[in-house]
Scaffold this motif. Sequence first.
Motif, short mmCIF file in Angstrom:
data_model
loop_
_atom_site.label_atom_id
_atom_site.label_comp_id
_atom_site.label_asym_id
_atom_site.label_seq_id
_atom_site.Cartn_x
_atom_site.Cartn_y
_atom_site.Cartn_z
N GLU A 48 0.82 -1.21 0.00
CA GLU A 48 0.00 0.00 0.00
C GLU A 48 0.86 1.26 0.00
OE1 GLU A 48 -2.68 -0.46 3.26
OE2 GLU A 48 -3.68 -2.20 2.34
N ARG A 52 0.15 4.07 -2.72
CA ARG A 52 -0.10 5.48 -2.38
C ARG A 52 0.87 6.40 -3.11
NH1 ARG A 52 -1.40 3.26 2.81
NH2 ARG A 52 0.78 3.39 3.47
N ARG A 55 -0.58 6.85 -6.41
CA ARG A 55 -1.75 7.72 -6.34
C ARG A 55 -1.34 9.19 -6.30
NH1 ARG A 55 -5.59 6.91 -1.24
NH2 ARG A 55 -3.68 7.69 -0.26
#
Length: 422
Positions: A48, A52, A55
């Motif tokens: 993750e 991120r 993102r």
Amino acid sequence: MRNISLENVDVAPSVVDTKSWLLLNPDIQMELDGAVHNLYNSKHDQAEKQFRSLRRRYPQHPMPYFLMGLSAWWKIMPSNVTNTIYDKSFFAYMDTAITKGERLYDLDNKNYEACFFLAAAYGFDARLHAERHDLRKATISSKRALDYLDKSKEANGLSPEFLLGQGLFNYYAAWISEEHPWLRPILLLFPKGNRQLGMQQIKNVADNGMYAGPEAKFFLMKILGSERENKSADALVVARQLATTYPDNGYFQRYYAMMCFNNGEHRRCEQVSLDILDKLNRGMPGYEGFSGRYATYYLGWLNQNKYKNSTKAKDYFQRCVVFSEATGQTGVGYYVHANYNLAKIADEENNVGAARRYYQVVVEKAERKSDIYLEAKDYLRTRKVMKADIRQQQGPSYTSEYKPSKKTSAKSRLSSLDVKAN
């Protein structure tokens, strides 16, 4: 109603601008290769962190949100999808991926990458809604996923990633109406499948997909190991690949242990089962009562039948019962057979009281007319008659529980078999 066709198309579209597609970007693929590995190896924090980062650089793209949702999905999976703690975050990420994907598709209806993520996000959304028994939402999301699958099929020749959704639908839709006739009214809304083509497409993605490859292998393993395909040896090969590549994924490990057990690879099954219990005791993510239930049953069976160590076998079977009750998995399966084997051990130890308790569970939970149900029923009936006879012979002063000698126990077991045969 729109006619959707999900046949395979292996020709790349002639005029499509793929420069902005992250799926086909080799730099992104290299960057996320480790993240995808971490995701399926239950290293969610590490995965993750990379998602991120993606993102922050591509906030308007559906890919990072979908991958975050996929990570939440694999936090749910080890509990046989019964854990609802991550439901909200899962649905939130998939909803965001859908919103971002629809925005890209509205800007360019030839953006097949957007179609891919829309189909995938709607597909996973449908899976969890189906697991939560919300058939209405599952049906709506499934229809939308199919719509985007149909639109994205023109890009099949660009990447094997695009084939997974179509392969899964083709395989499962071909027989689901036969297995679940009550679903036929809903299935009228969907196109017909092609089982052979579906299997071919899933294998293609399993062999060649980077992002969808692990998911394709997961489904391929389940399909090959199912009663319908009955290809346990082939399922073992895929299970071994997944368990070796992702050694800390509790779901893959326990499925591998099961395939080893079913295929007679008892030594390997024992090693994997002991490893599962070690990781469970260390509190590793994805290792919980569900995995413990599998591992303790296999170890109990091996100690009972291979090593002839009834003490260890009893301990493992008792732990299997505890894991099963703690996770609510007390239907037909490991729970019933663990109780059955505990009853057999108790009978051998002349512990009639314990044997009766375990056999009573078998009678309550096992399928009627199954061998273990009939055996348990015979045992309880025979012991009840024997106990009544002893009380009658000894008169009103009889107060202690009858405990047969080894000779009597052997005779009673023979009597039980006679009753069963008749």
